[in-house]
Design a protein around this motif. Structure first.
Motif, PDB file in Angstrom:
ATOM      1  N   VAL A 182     143.165  83.803  81.418  1.00 38.79           N
ATOM      2  CA  VAL A 182     144.420  83.603  80.690  1.00 38.79           C
ATOM      3  C   VAL A 182     144.175  83.892  79.215  1.00 38.79           C
ATOM      4  O   VAL A 182     143.086  83.647  78.686  1.00 38.79           O
ATOM      5  CB  VAL A 182     144.970  82.175  80.864  1.00 38.79           C
ATOM      6  CG1 VAL A 182     145.406  81.933  82.307  1.00 38.79           C
ATOM      7  CG2 VAL A 182     143.944  81.124  80.446  1.00 38.79           C
ATOM      8  N   TRP A 183     145.217  84.430  78.560  1.00 36.84           N
ATOM      9  CA  TRP A 183     145.145  84.742  77.132  1.00 36.84           C
ATOM     10  C   TRP A 183     146.148  83.871  76.398  1.00 36.84           C
ATOM     11  O   TRP A 183     147.311  83.742  76.812  1.00 36.84           O
ATOM     12  CB  TRP A 183     145.442  86.223  76.894  1.00 36.84           C
ATOM     13  CG  TRP A 183     144.550  87.123  77.691  1.00 36.84           C
ATOM     14  CD1 TRP A 183     144.869  87.783  78.837  1.00 36.84           C
ATOM     15  CD2 TRP A 183     143.172  87.420  77.422  1.00 36.84           C
ATOM     16  NE1 TRP A 183     143.783  88.491  79.310  1.00 36.84           N
ATOM     17  CE2 TRP A 183     142.725  88.287  78.457  1.00 36.84           C
ATOM     18  CE3 TRP A 183     142.274  87.058  76.420  1.00 36.84           C
ATOM     19  CZ2 TRP A 183     141.429  88.790  78.514  1.00 36.84           C
ATOM     20  CZ3 TRP A 183     140.978  87.561  76.468  1.00 36.84           C
ATOM     21  CH2 TRP A 183     140.568  88.406  77.498  1.00 36.84           C
ATOM     22  N   ILE A 184     145.722  83.261  75.305  1.00 37.98           N
ATOM     23  CA  ILE A 184     146.566  82.304  74.598  1.00 37.98           C
ATOM     24  C   ILE A 184     147.779  82.974  73.954  1.00 37.98           C
ATOM     25  O   ILE A 184     148.877  82.413  73.958  1.00 37.98           O
ATOM     26  CB  ILE A 184     145.734  81.547  73.541  1.00 37.98           C
ATOM     27  CG1 ILE A 184     144.752  80.613  74.257  1.00 37.98           C
ATOM     28  CG2 ILE A 184     146.632  80.758  72.592  1.00 37.98           C
ATOM     29  CD1 ILE A 184     143.794  79.886  73.345  1.00 37.98           C
ATOM     30  N   ASN A 185     147.602  84.160  73.419  1.00 35.23           N
ATOM     31  CA  ASN A 185     148.714  84.833  72.751  1.00 35.23           C
ATOM     32  C   ASN A 185     149.338  85.937  73.610  1.00 35.23           C
ATOM     33  O   ASN A 185     150.455  85.859  74.040  1.00 35.23           O
ATOM     34  CB  ASN A 185     148.255  85.395  71.399  1.00 35.23           C
ATOM     35  CG  ASN A 185     147.792  84.283  70.470  1.00 35.23           C
ATOM     36  OD1 ASN A 185     146.607  84.065  70.295  1.00 35.23           O
ATOM     37  ND2 ASN A 185     148.744  83.542  69.914  1.00 35.23           N
ATOM     38  N   LYS A 186     148.575  86.968  73.891  1.00 41.29           N
ATOM     39  CA  LYS A 186     149.069  88.037  74.746  1.00 41.29           C
ATOM     40  C   LYS A 186     147.879  88.777  75.326  1.00 41.29           C
ATOM     41  O   LYS A 186     146.752  88.666  74.836  1.00 41.29           O
ATOM     42  CB  LYS A 186     149.962  88.994  73.958  1.00 41.29           C
ATOM     43  CG  LYS A 186     149.253  89.682  72.811  1.00 41.29           C
ATOM     44  CD  LYS A 186     150.196  90.627  72.071  1.00 41.29           C
ATOM     45  CE  LYS A 186     149.485  91.338  70.918  1.00 41.29           C
ATOM     46  NZ  LYS A 186     150.378  92.259  70.208  1.00 41.29           N
ATOM     47  N   ASN A 187     148.129  89.529  76.367  1.00 39.98           N
ATOM     48  CA  ASN A 187     147.064  90.300  76.978  1.00 39.98           C
ATOM     49  C   ASN A 187     146.507  91.323  75.987  1.00 39.98           C
ATOM     50  O   ASN A 187     147.255  91.871  75.167  1.00 39.98           O
ATOM     51  CB  ASN A 187     147.577  91.029  78.222  1.00 39.98           C
ATOM     52  CG  ASN A 187     147.897  90.071  79.356  1.00 39.98           C
ATOM     53  OD1 ASN A 187     147.704  88.871  79.239  1.00 39.98           O
ATOM     54  ND2 ASN A 187     148.410  90.607  80.445  1.00 39.98           N
TER      55      ASN A 187
END
Length: 370
Positions: A295-300
């Motif tokens: 998972v990415w906190i902001n965006k891929n």
């Protein structure tokens, strides 16, 4: 909006960090309340030392009484059992070493508890005593390491999404642990001398094996060296992890070169624990990993390949790495330098200097030499 009209509910454990968090927010003039979350039932009638939540609740209540605020109590024992502990046990049975603290934060504290705080208690924010920071830039939220390098807990919170970060506060992330202790000693004396809790609250380090034996049947088996020699008996594969040295009870044997023995592999089907000698043994050295459930906190990531630092264990130093994005939730990581004792089931967390980018679960590692 005036601070007194902003309602903040603090997740209180009865420990120093959450208690100081509560005191700091109250001192700043916010409308502060506490909430104590209970995740384990057994200690109600069995004060067996695995978990003393009754004692922690007493401390949390004393802190709230001294500040003059309300303390809510909530029981998530059923949710914890179904969504955290059962998964933890089932993965251990397969030979994997999962991280229950990461899973607990994801499924319980920042899901069940956060939703209860926001929607049942009608709070504007939930605050915790984690040593992390959050910042907002251009309407996006970022998770940063805590100022105290020795206490930074971003490794355990890499799963937080934008909504969760927008609703969570981490007041002590800008403080060193010694500063928190000083504040506690002066203003929150009831918990000032309390020791930090480690790992799952009800499993103390010395009682881990005994506790697990109640949920996983212990099946002793052979401890075998890389050369195929039987050099000891293990108490059950669930009690060991890759890279483990302590507790093998084979340190005094005459076989080998006199160096300490380390676990390097587990064979669940044959119930064998494999060990090698020396912490720099080639069988303990890895050049990369496959990471799943990313998972990415902001965006891929925009690029399929990028460089960052990676942490594969909580206490481990970051290592510079090249990350190749295979799919949105699957990546391959190649280290710039060898890493010791990669353990399937643990988390790999990615960083751009002090910014936590996200993370996932280690599926397997690439050994330097098989």
């Amino acid at each position: 909006m005036k601070k007194k009209n902003i309602k903040i509910v603090v997740a209180m454990s009865g420990g120093v960090d959450s208690s100081v968090t509560t005191w700091l927010l109250n001192k700043k003039g916010y409308n502060v309340e506490g909430i104590f979350m209970k995740n384990w039932e057994e200690d109600d009638n069995h004060h067996d030392g695995y978990c003393a939540s009754w004692k922690d609740l007493k401390d949390a209540q004393a802190v709230c009484d001294s500040i003059g605020i309300l303390l809510h109590k909530i029981n998530f024992a059923e949710e914890y059992w179904n969504n955290v502990f059962k998964k933890f046990i089932n993965l251990l049975k397969t030979g994997i070493t999962p991280n229950p603290d990461v899973l607990c934060n994801k499924e319980i504290k920042f899901k069940e508890l956060l939703n209860f705080v926001l929607f049942n208690l009608k709070a504007d924010f939930m605050a915790t005593g984690h040593y992390v920071r959050r910042v907002e830039r251009k309407k996006k939220f970022f998770l940063l390491r805590g100022i105290d390098d020795h206490k930074d807990q971003s490794y355990f919170l890499y799963h937080l999404n934008q909504f969760q970060l927008s609703k969570c506060l981490f007041p002590i992330g800008n403080l060193k642990k010694r500063q928190v202790r000083i504040i506690a000693k002066k203003y929150v004396q009831v918990v000032a001398k309390k020791k930090d809790s480690m790992g799952i609250c009800f499993i103390g380090p010395k009682k881990f094996t005994n506790f697990l034996s109640r949920f996983i049947k212990s099946s002793p088996g052979n401890i075998i060296s890389k050369k195929g020699q039987v050099i000891g008996i293990h108490s059950g594969l669930q009690n060991y992890t890759i890279g483990q040295r302590r507790g093998l009870k084979i340190g005094g044997i005459s076989k080998g070169n006199g160096k300490a023995w380390y676990v390097f592999k587990k064979d669940v089907k044959k119930n064998i624990l494999f060990v090698v000698q020396g912490n720099n043994n080639i069988s303990l050295i890895y050049t990369g990993i496959i990471v799943i459930n990313v998972v990415w906190i902001n965006k891929n990531p925009v690029n399929k390949t990028f460089n960052c630092t990676v942490k594969t264990r909580y206490r481990q130093l970051d290592v510079y790495s090249k990350v190749q994005v295979i799919s949105s939730h699957l990546v391959e990581v190649r280290f710039s330098e060898p890493v010791l004792a990669i353990c399937s089931g643990q988390s790999a967390v990615f960083y751009d200097k002090h910014i936590c980018l996200g993370g996932g679960v280690i599926k397997r590692g690439f050994m330097l030499h098989k």
